[in-house]
Design an enzyme around this catalytic site. Sequence first.
Site, PDB file in Angstrom:
ATOM      1  N   LYS A 127       0.865  -1.184   0.000  1.00 50.03           N
ATOM      2  CA  LYS A 127       0.000   0.000   0.000  1.00 50.03           C
ATOM      3  C   LYS A 127       0.892   1.221   0.000  1.00 50.03           C
ATOM      4  O   LYS A 127       2.025   1.171   0.469  1.00 50.03           O
ATOM      5  CB  LYS A 127      -0.872   0.013   1.257  1.00 50.03           C
ATOM      6  N   ASP A 167      -6.942   4.351  -4.561  1.00 45.21           N
ATOM      7  CA  ASP A 167      -7.627   4.213  -3.272  1.00 45.21           C
ATOM      8  C   ASP A 167      -8.258   5.597  -3.058  1.00 45.21           C
ATOM      9  O   ASP A 167      -8.448   6.340  -4.036  1.00 45.21           O
ATOM     10  CB  ASP A 167      -6.636   3.822  -2.160  1.00 45.21           C
TER      11      ASP A 167
HETATM   12  N1  GLU Z   1      -7.322   0.227  -2.892  1.00 45.82           N
HETATM   13  C1  GLU Z   1      -8.084  -0.961  -3.182  1.00 45.82           C
HETATM   14  C2  GLU Z   1      -8.097  -1.850  -1.968  1.00 45.82           C
HETATM   15  O1  GLU Z   1      -8.159  -1.377  -0.854  1.00 45.82           O
HETATM   16  C3  GLU Z   1      -7.669  -1.641  -4.466  1.00 45.82           C
HETATM   17  C4  GLU Z   1      -6.223  -1.961  -4.625  1.00 45.82           C
HETATM   18  C5  GLU Z   1      -5.821  -2.449  -5.999  1.00 45.82           C
HETATM   19  O2  GLU Z   1      -6.664  -2.494  -6.901  1.00 45.82           O
HETATM   20  O3  GLU Z   1      -4.641  -2.797  -6.149  1.00 45.82           O
HETATM   21  O4  GLU Z   1      -8.096  -3.063  -2.040  1.00 45.82           O
END
Ligand code: GLU
Length: 447
Positions: A127, A167
Site C-alpha cells: 500500500k 484508493d
Molecule cells: N485500494 C483498493 C483496496 O483497498 C484496491 C487496490 C488495488 O486495486 O490494487 O483493495
Amino acid sequence: MLDSTLQATYDQVLRRNAGEPEFHQAVREVFESLEVIQDRHPEYQDHGILMRLCEPERQIIFRVPWVDDDGIVQVNRGFRVEYNSALGPYKGGLRFHPSVNLGIVKFLGFEQIFKNSLTGLPIGGGKGGSDFDPHGRSDGEVMRFCQSFMTELHRHMGEYTDVPAGDIGVGAREIGYLFGQYKRLTNRYEAGVLTGKGLDWGGSLVRKEATGYGAAIFADEMLKARGSSVDGRRVAVSGSGNVALYAIEKVRQLGGIAVTASDSSGYVVDENGIDLELLQQIKEVERGRITEYAERRGNGARFVKGGSVWDVPVDIAVPSATQNELDADAARTLVKNGVKAVSEGANMPCTPDAVAVLREAGVAFGPGKAANAGGVATSALEMQQNASRDAWSFEHTENRLTEIMKNIHTTCLETAEEVGRPGDYAVGANVAGFRKVADAMIAFGVI
Ligand code: GLU
C-alpha cells in the site's frame, strides 16, 4: 488478552511501531482470529511466521516537492510499504488524503496481504500514498504532484515487483498522470505496472465498479446463506466515492433500495432510492459536495449536516467511506433498527467495539478484507489482460468478479465452520487468508 505466544508477538509489534493505532488495531484483529488455530499449527510458531508477517519487507518514505498554481513550493510526504510478496508482486492502492501517515499505510498494507490472498489470485500485499489533498487543487497541480511522486516511486515498481492502483483520492485522473510519468521515466509502455488505468490505455472494464459491486454481492451472499437476499431490502451506504457509487448500483440491480450516501459534510437520505446518475454527475464529473444532491434531486431527498448516516433505519449497511467510521454507538443504533447484514466496502470502517456489538446481536458481518476484495481482484484481472495483451468484455469480466466474490464468501464460511466459529466471517477471512500466505512463507525458508 491474547494467548501468551500471540501476546508476546503483539507486544513486540506495539514496541516497534509506537504511535500507529490503526496499524495496531489491524494486527490485533487478525491475531484474535488466529487464536483458534494456534494449537493445530505449531509450524507457524517454529518458522516465526507472525513476527515476519508483521514486519513489512520494505518501507519507502520520500519527499514529494512540487510547485502550486501560485508558484509556491509545496512539500508532501510519499509512502510505499511493500508488505509481503509471498503470493505475488506487491499489490495495493495509493491513497492521497491529508490523514495519510506511515501507520495508516501499514494498516492498509497489512490488511491487503490477507485480502489479496483471499482472492485466490497471485498477488502479494502493499500500500502507499501521500498526505497530499487533491480536493480543491487544479488539474495542473494534481499532475505536477503525481509527476513528482512517480519520479521517486518508479524505481520501486514493476509488473513483477510492485503494482500500485487507486484508493481514496486516487482515481482515473491520478492514475493517468502517474502512468504517463512512469512511461516517460522508464521509456517502457509497461501496462501491467499500474491498475485502474483508462479503458483506452490498458484498463479493464468493471475495475471502476468492482469494489462496490463486490461489497453488494458479498452482502447478498451472506443473506442468501441465511435464507434471504438483498432483494426488497433497504440499504444504507456511506461515502460517495468509487466504492459507494457502485455499491449503490449493484444494490439496485439486486432488487434492493439504497437510501443514503455521504461525504465529510454530512449525508443525504432519499427514500425513493439514490439517483445514481445524479450522484455520479455531482461526485465523479463535477467533484462537488453531497449537499448539491439534495438541492438538485428535489422530491423528498434531504441533507443532514453532520450526524450519523447509521441513524437511518435499514436492513443492510455498507460502510464505504473510511476507517473507523462506524463505532459501537452506531452499531447499537443499527441493531436497534433491525439491521441484518453489514458488508464493509471501505477498509476497516467498523471499530472493534462495533464489530463486537454486531457479533453479539447475530448480525451477518462481512469484513473489508473479504467484502471489498472485488476491487483488487479485478485489478489482478486487469494484470492478466495486460499480460496477454487482451481486453475482455464487460460481461466476461463481471462474471469473473461475481464468481470470485462467491468463492471468497464460501471460503470464509467454510473456514469459520472448520475452526469452530460458524457464521463468523471475520475469523474465516483471517484464518483462510493467513494460511495461504504462511504456507508459502514456510516453503520459501527464512527470507
Ligand atoms: N485500494 C483498493 C483496496 O483497498 C484496491 C487496490 C488495488 O486495486 O490494487 O483493495
